[in-house]
Design a protein around this motif. Structure first.
Motif, PDB file in Angstrom:
ATOM      1  N   THR A  15       0.830  -1.206   0.000  1.00 22.37           N
ATOM      2  CA  THR A  15       0.000   0.000   0.000  1.00 22.37           C
ATOM      3  C   THR A  15       0.865   1.257   0.000  1.00 22.37           C
ATOM      4  OG1 THR A  15      -1.750  -1.155   1.203  1.00 22.37           O
ATOM      5  CG2 THR A  15      -1.775   1.253   1.273  1.00 22.37           C
ATOM      6  N   ARG A  16       1.906   1.255   0.821  1.00 23.54           N
ATOM      7  CA  ARG A  16       2.766   2.433   0.905  1.00 23.54           C
ATOM      8  C   ARG A  16       3.559   2.631  -0.371  1.00 23.54           C
ATOM      9  NH1 ARG A  16       3.382   7.337   1.365  1.00 23.54           N
ATOM     10  NH2 ARG A  16       5.365   8.112   2.206  1.00 23.54           N
ATOM     11  N   VAL A  17       4.039   1.560  -0.980  1.00 21.58           N
ATOM     12  CA  VAL A  17       4.818   1.669  -2.213  1.00 21.58           C
ATOM     13  C   VAL A  17       3.953   2.197  -3.351  1.00 21.58           C
ATOM     14  CG1 VAL A  17       5.957   0.296  -3.997  1.00 21.58           C
ATOM     15  CG2 VAL A  17       6.566  -0.040  -1.609  1.00 21.58           C
ATOM     16  N   LYS A  18       2.701   1.773  -3.417  1.00 23.57           N
ATOM     17  CA  LYS A  18       1.791   2.290  -4.437  1.00 23.57           C
ATOM     18  C   LYS A  18       1.593   3.794  -4.274  1.00 23.57           C
ATOM     19  CE  LYS A  18      -0.703  -2.064  -5.005  1.00 23.57           C
ATOM     20  NZ  LYS A  18      -1.936  -2.817  -4.679  1.00 23.57           N
ATOM     21  N   GLU A  19       1.495   4.246  -3.026  1.00 25.12           N
ATOM     22  CA  GLU A  19       1.373   5.683  -2.786  1.00 25.12           C
ATOM     23  C   GLU A  19       2.610   6.423  -3.293  1.00 25.12           C
ATOM     24  OE1 GLU A  19       0.800   5.996   1.380  1.00 25.12           O
ATOM     25  OE2 GLU A  19      -1.256   5.210   1.366  1.00 25.12           O
ATOM     26  N   LEU A  20       3.783   5.853  -3.038  1.00 22.78           N
ATOM     27  CA  LEU A  20       5.020   6.483  -3.504  1.00 22.78           C
ATOM     28  C   LEU A  20       5.100   6.508  -5.029  1.00 22.78           C
ATOM     29  CD1 LEU A  20       7.578   4.882  -1.017  1.00 22.78           C
ATOM     30  CD2 LEU A  20       6.828   7.264  -1.049  1.00 22.78           C
ATOM     31  N   ALA A  21       4.601   5.451  -5.672  1.00 20.58           N
ATOM     32  CA  ALA A  21       4.688   5.354  -7.133  1.00 20.58           C
ATOM     33  C   ALA A  21       3.896   6.456  -7.827  1.00 20.58           C
ATOM     34  CB  ALA A  21       4.193   3.981  -7.600  1.00 20.58           C
ATOM     35  N   PHE A  22       2.856   6.952  -7.175  1.00 18.81           N
ATOM     36  CA  PHE A  22       2.019   7.971  -7.796  1.00 18.81           C
ATOM     37  C   PHE A  22       2.438   9.388  -7.399  1.00 18.81           C
ATOM     38  CE2 PHE A  22      -0.795   4.243  -8.047  1.00 18.81           C
ATOM     39  CZ  PHE A  22      -1.090   4.288  -9.401  1.00 18.81           C
ATOM     40  N   GLU A  23       3.540   9.506  -6.659  1.00 20.48           N
ATOM     41  CA  GLU A  23       4.079  10.823  -6.385  1.00 20.48           C
ATOM     42  C   GLU A  23       4.913  11.295  -7.574  1.00 20.48           C
ATOM     43  OE1 GLU A  23       6.042  11.372  -2.705  1.00 20.48           O
ATOM     44  OE2 GLU A  23       4.480  10.404  -1.496  1.00 20.48           O
ATOM     45  N   ASP A  24       5.246  12.587  -7.591  1.00 22.41           N
ATOM     46  CA  ASP A  24       6.022  13.164  -8.690  1.00 22.41           C
ATOM     47  C   ASP A  24       7.505  12.862  -8.472  1.00 22.41           C
ATOM     48  OD1 ASP A  24       6.744  14.529 -10.932  1.00 22.41           O
ATOM     49  OD2 ASP A  24       6.626  16.520 -10.014  1.00 22.41           O
ATOM     50  N   LEU A  25       7.891  11.645  -8.833  1.00 22.64           N
ATOM     51  CA  LEU A  25       9.261  11.188  -8.572  1.00 22.64           C
ATOM     52  C   LEU A  25      10.210  11.649  -9.668  1.00 22.64           C
ATOM     53  CD1 LEU A  25       8.557   7.505  -7.462  1.00 22.64           C
ATOM     54  CD2 LEU A  25       8.932   9.494  -6.000  1.00 22.64           C
ATOM     55  N   LEU A  30      13.192   3.399  -6.327  1.00 22.58           N
ATOM     56  CA  LEU A  30      11.954   2.707  -5.949  1.00 22.58           C
ATOM     57  C   LEU A  30      11.835   1.366  -6.660  1.00 22.58           C
ATOM     58  CD1 LEU A  30       9.269   2.769  -4.420  1.00 22.58           C
ATOM     59  CD2 LEU A  30       8.247   3.904  -6.403  1.00 22.58           C
ATOM     60  N   LEU A  31      12.071   1.358  -7.984  1.00 23.50           N
ATOM     61  CA  LEU A  31      11.920   0.115  -8.751  1.00 23.50           C
ATOM     62  C   LEU A  31      12.981  -0.907  -8.357  1.00 23.50           C
ATOM     63  CD1 LEU A  31      11.009   1.426 -12.317  1.00 23.50           C
ATOM     64  CD2 LEU A  31       9.508   0.350 -10.644  1.00 23.50           C
ATOM     65  N   THR A  32      14.203  -0.456  -8.111  1.00 27.05           N
ATOM     66  CA  THR A  32      15.249  -1.377  -7.674  1.00 27.05           C
ATOM     67  C   THR A  32      14.867  -2.036  -6.358  1.00 27.05           C
ATOM     68  OG1 THR A  32      16.930  -0.025  -8.773  1.00 27.05           O
ATOM     69  CG2 THR A  32      17.687  -1.581  -7.099  1.00 27.05           C
ATOM     70  N   TRP A  33      14.323  -1.247  -5.456  1.00 31.48           N
ATOM     71  CA  TRP A  33      13.908  -1.765  -4.152  1.00 31.48           C
ATOM     72  C   TRP A  33      12.735  -2.730  -4.306  1.00 31.48           C
ATOM     73  CZ3 TRP A  33       9.935  -1.839  -0.532  1.00 31.48           C
ATOM     74  CH2 TRP A  33      10.301  -2.042   0.796  1.00 31.48           C
ATOM     75  N   VAL A  34      11.757  -2.342  -5.135  1.00 33.20           N
ATOM     76  CA  VAL A  34      10.543  -3.154  -5.307  1.00 33.20           C
ATOM     77  C   VAL A  34      10.850  -4.472  -6.021  1.00 33.20           C
ATOM     78  CG1 VAL A  34       8.346  -3.277  -6.547  1.00 33.20           C
ATOM     79  CG2 VAL A  34       8.914  -1.240  -5.221  1.00 33.20           C
ATOM     80  N   LEU A  35      11.643  -4.399  -7.102  1.00 38.85           N
ATOM     81  CA  LEU A  35      11.854  -5.568  -7.954  1.00 38.85           C
ATOM     82  C   LEU A  35      12.994  -6.464  -7.483  1.00 38.85           C
ATOM     83  CD1 LEU A  35      11.430  -3.863 -11.453  1.00 38.85           C
ATOM     84  CD2 LEU A  35       9.714  -5.105 -10.134  1.00 38.85           C
ATOM     85  N   ASN A  36      13.914  -5.912  -6.707  1.00 34.02           N
ATOM     86  CA  ASN A  36      15.082  -6.701  -6.324  1.00 34.02           C
ATOM     87  C   ASN A  36      15.281  -6.806  -4.816  1.00 34.02           C
ATOM     88  OD1 ASN A  36      15.935  -7.130  -9.074  1.00 34.02           O
ATOM     89  ND2 ASN A  36      16.566  -5.017  -9.122  1.00 34.02           N
ATOM     90  N   LEU A  69       5.248 -14.826  -2.667  1.00 35.72           N
ATOM     91  CA  LEU A  69       5.051 -13.381  -2.599  1.00 35.72           C
ATOM     92  C   LEU A  69       4.598 -12.816  -3.944  1.00 35.72           C
ATOM     93  CD1 LEU A  69       7.935 -11.766  -0.528  1.00 35.72           C
ATOM     94  CD2 LEU A  69       5.492 -11.665  -0.081  1.00 35.72           C
ATOM     95  N   GLU A  70       3.560 -12.011  -3.917  1.00 35.70           N
ATOM     96  CA  GLU A  70       3.145 -11.303  -5.108  1.00 35.70           C
ATOM     97  C   GLU A  70       3.966 -10.022  -5.239  1.00 35.70           C
ATOM     98  OE1 GLU A  70      -0.988 -10.587  -4.847  1.00 35.70           O
ATOM     99  OE2 GLU A  70      -1.569 -12.713  -4.916  1.00 35.70           O
ATOM    100  N   SER A  71       3.946  -9.430  -6.434  1.00 38.84           N
ATOM    101  CA  SER A  71       4.688  -8.198  -6.652  1.00 38.84           C
ATOM    102  C   SER A  71       4.063  -7.058  -5.863  1.00 38.84           C
ATOM    103  CB  SER A  71       4.692  -7.851  -8.145  1.00 38.84           C
ATOM    104  OG  SER A  71       5.352  -6.626  -8.360  1.00 38.84           O
ATOM    105  N   LEU A  72       4.914  -6.175  -5.358  1.00 45.26           N
ATOM    106  CA  LEU A  72       4.412  -5.028  -4.596  1.00 45.26           C
ATOM    107  C   LEU A  72       3.632  -4.064  -5.482  1.00 45.26           C
ATOM    108  CD1 LEU A  72       7.451  -4.126  -2.304  1.00 45.26           C
ATOM    109  CD2 LEU A  72       5.296  -5.148  -1.603  1.00 45.26           C
ATOM    110  N   LEU A  73       4.047  -3.958  -6.766  1.00 44.24           N
ATOM    111  CA  LEU A  73       3.394  -3.030  -7.693  1.00 44.24           C
ATOM    112  C   LEU A  73       2.833  -3.795  -8.884  1.00 44.24           C
ATOM    113  CD1 LEU A  73       5.929  -0.055  -7.867  1.00 44.24           C
ATOM    114  CD2 LEU A  73       3.704  -0.072  -6.742  1.00 44.24           C
ATOM    115  N   PRO A  74       1.637  -3.418  -9.369  1.00 45.77           N
ATOM    116  CA  PRO A  74       1.122  -4.033 -10.598  1.00 45.77           C
ATOM    117  C   PRO A  74       2.051  -3.735 -11.769  1.00 45.77           C
ATOM    118  CG  PRO A  74      -0.590  -2.769  -9.452  1.00 45.77           C
ATOM    119  CD  PRO A  74       0.707  -2.442  -8.779  1.00 45.77           C
ATOM    120  N   GLN A  75       2.032  -4.598 -12.763  1.00 50.92           N
ATOM    121  CA  GLN A  75       2.943  -4.447 -13.894  1.00 50.92           C
ATOM    122  C   GLN A  75       2.703  -3.154 -14.649  1.00 50.92           C
ATOM    123  OE1 GLN A  75       5.543  -6.467 -14.472  1.00 50.92           O
ATOM    124  NE2 GLN A  75       6.158  -4.960 -15.989  1.00 50.92           N
TER     125      GLN A  75
END
Length: 676
Positions: free
Chosen positions: A250-260, A268-274, A295-301
């Motif tokens: 839930t928290r990672v999805k919130e971060l993904a929609f911020e203006d990164l 973020l992606l390195t942390w999520v995917l690896n 474990l499912e992926s933290l973020l949808p594809q």
């Protein structure tokens, strides 16, 4: 029995035979007999004892069976009496039904009053538990958790006792207590998110690292300490594992929609995917379980794809700016009054290739952390940008040359920096190949590879051409003296040409292979072609045989000078052939018998089949003694036996134009004939 007796006898015979195999054993017969007698007596005693024990057991069993029979008869009598009493009490039980209902109702009310306290105390207990966990008072926290479970179990028991079929109420109670747990995990995750971009440029990296540490530490505590405190069917660890996973997702999805920014997207992606599934976090050896393996992926594809697309757009914009800035910085260096730096082999270079490929290397390392396919995508993007950059590099090198031609004294180190530009092309090639070997799985050449190779070759060859132009601008005056009256009388033009070329090539030695080799060969070719042009331009017409001899010998001597110089400069295998063209022309001039002129010209044409009729006409005109009939015969015969020069690797005469005969030239030729 008879068979058993026979077997016993046979066995005894074998034993006796075994004991009496030697003669000295006969003395021990009596001893053997006494020993066997003792064994027999012992066996008989044990048999008697066993039989006596069996008889005693049978006697005891019969006594107990007799006693059991008497007990059964007593029980049967008692059951008959109970049955009579039960039939008589049925009416009494029915009369007490109202009392029973009142007791049940009273019990429910009492239980409700008691359980209200449990229900309303849940938030307070949860808060106290959370505080105790934060204070590391784990035993006290465990006691509070047990109180919560006890309250839940009491409520569920009362509900089941009142109405075991009402599953919705049972589920409601379970969820009520389960959500206080889920909320605790969410609060734990949110408490790590205090870092902001305004406070720290590396805020996201710090935030993700704190989250990783907290989640890992908490789950290790659950696995090693909490699991043992609860029954196995509670599935404590897997439930906590799933709760933490959902909270982090839930928290990672919130971060993904911020203006990164671009670097934040990569983090973020390195942390999520690896990182998330690695041994540093959820894949830690102490956390291995069924849940961790599924474990499912933290973020949808689709969210991952959007982030990657945003990164590519930002990276493209950034790298264009980086390359432009790097080129502008390099251009400023071209104006310096000091020579460029040299590498370990002494070749001039600038810092541009190192800066460019350091940028590429850093971004490819980052892309490799995310995904192999994404790494390939970034590499292709780098190569595409590299091609566009090299086109601008080529244009700037051309502008640099044009600026220099406006004032050849400036820039002061023009030659040295043009050499560095040429060497950079080779460095670019080597660096590109290194990147492809390191970051690409494919060895096939792409369109970008072909375009880059072509552009780099063009930049290098044009740079070499610019340097040769610089040389021949200094040689222009001396080349113009060749095959003139001044030259014939003793000019030092060729001496000056050789000294000037050698001086320039002392600097050109700092050009990397293969460009220095190509440049040396081209310099030799241009010198020879300009020399032959001086002949074809008919700057002089020999007046007599002595002048033809002196001119021819001078040409042969100067051809040897060129040959010596360019062999010293390692011009290649064409040195003899190119310088030999001057010697072959000199032989045409040196010939004293005009009747043999056709044979000499034929020899020249056979060696250099790209020579044309107008070239022969010009040579014969310079010789000065060939009659019109002779020229016509020679040209006519050569035309009939024209030799193809298609196989010649480097034609010499092909690009040498023959000037038209002006009125002045015709007049001078007529005057020369009259003087003769």
């Amino acid at each position: 029995m008879e068979e058993t007796s026979r077997e016993a006898v046979a066995t005894a015979v074998q034993r006796v035979a075994g004991m009496l195999q030697r003669s000295d054993q006969l003395d021990k017969v009596e001893q053997y007999r006494r020993r066997e007698a003792r064994k027999k007596a012992s066996v008989e005693a044990r048999l008697k004892a066993a039989i006596q024990s069996q008889l005693d057991g049978v006697r005891t069993g019969l006594t107990q069976l007799h006693s059991a029979l008497l007990d059964v008869k007593d029980i049967q009598t008692s059951l008959t009496d109970v049955s009579k009493d039960w039939r008589q009490s049925i009416n009494t039980i029915e009369n007490l039904k109202d009392v029973k209902d009142a007791v049940v109702q009273h019990s429910q009310l009492a239980s409700a009053v008691e359980n209200l306290k449990n229900i309303f105390s849940v938030p307070e207990i949860v808060a106290e538990t959370q505080q105790l966990i934060e204070q590391a008072e784990l035993l006290q926290a465990h006691r509070k958790l047990m109180e919560l479970e006890s309250s839940r179990d009491d409520l569920m028991y009362e509900q089941y006792r009142m109405d075991s079929k009402n599953t919705s109420d049972m589920h409601l109670i379970s969820i009520y207590f389960e959500d206080v747990l889920e909320g605790t995990v969410s609060t734990r995750i949110e408490s790590t998110q205090a870092v902001t971009r305004e406070a720290d440029k590396m805020w996201l990296v710090r935030l993700l690292e704190i989250t990783r540490k907290y989640v890992l530490d908490d789950l290790i505590v659950v696995k090693n300490l909490m699991v043992q405190c609860f029954p196995p069917h509670y599935n404590t660890f897997n439930r906590f594992f799933s709760l933490y996973h959902n909270a982090v997702s839930t928290r990672v999805k919130e971060l993904a929609f911020e203006d990164l920014e671009a670097n934040e997207i990569v983090s973020l992606l390195t942390w999520v995917l690896n990182t998330y599934k690695s041994v540093e976090m959820m894949g830690h050896p102490e956390l291995i379980s069924e849940s961790s393996n599924q474990l499912e992926s933290l973020l949808p594809q689709d969210v991952v794809d959007d982030l990657l697309s945003k990164y590519v757009q930002t990276f493209t914009s950034n790298i264009t700016g980086w390359l432009r800035k790097a080129l502008e910085t390099d251009k400023k260096d071209w104006q310096k009054e000091t020579e460029p730096e040299a590498d370990q082999d002494g070749y001039y270079q600038t810092t541009l290739p190192a800066i460019v490929f350091q940028m590429f290397e850093q971004n490819l390392q980052v892309a490799a952390q995310i995904d192999g396919d994404f790494k390939e995508q970034v590499l292709k993007l780098c190569l595409k940008q590299m091609n566009s950059f090299l086109i601008r590099y080529k244009e700037e090198a051309m502008a640099y040359k044009e600026e220099h031609l406006r004032d050849r004294k400036l820039p002061q180190c023009y030659v040295q920096y043009m050499i560095a530009i040429i060497n950079n092309c080779q460095t670019f090639k080597e660096s590109i190949n290194s990147l492809k070997r390191k970051y690409s799985q494919s060895s096939e050449a792409t369109d970008s590879d072909v375009a880059i190779e072509r552009t780099l070759n063009e930049v290098a060859k044009e740079g070499c051409q610019f340097l040769l132009d610089e040389v021949f601008l200094d040689l222009e005056h001396h080349l113009s003296e060749l095959l003139t009256r001044k030259w014939l009388l003793g000019s030092h033009a060729v001496d000056t040409i050789c000294v000037t070329v050698e001086d320039y090539f002392n600097d050109f030695n700092k050009i990397k292979k293969p460009f220095n080799q190509e440049m040396t060969s081209e310099a030799l070719r241009r010198v020879v072609v300009d020399y032959i042009k001086a002949v074809i331009q008919k700057r002089i017409t020999f007046r007599n045989a002595d002048e033809r001899r002196d001119g021819a010998e001078r040409m042969i001597k100067e051809a040897d000078q060129f040959k010596f110089l360019f062999r010293k400069l390692a011009a290649g295998e064409d040195t003899d052939r190119l310088c030999g063209a001057i010697v072959a022309i000199a032989e045409v001039f040196k010939l004293t018998d005009p009747t043999l002129l056709f044979l000499e010209v034929t020899t020249l044409v056979s060696k250099y089949p790209d020579i044309r009729e107008e070239h022969i006409q010009a040579l014969l005109a310079v010789r000065g003694d060939a009659s019109r009939e002779m020229r016509t015969m020679i040209i006519g015969t050569l035309s009939e036996n024209k030799v193809s020069y298609g196989g010649v690797s480097q034609p010499i005469f092909k690009d040498i134009a023959v000037p038209s005969i002006s009125m002045t030239t015709m007049t001078s030729m007529a005057t020369a004939k009259l003087l003769k």
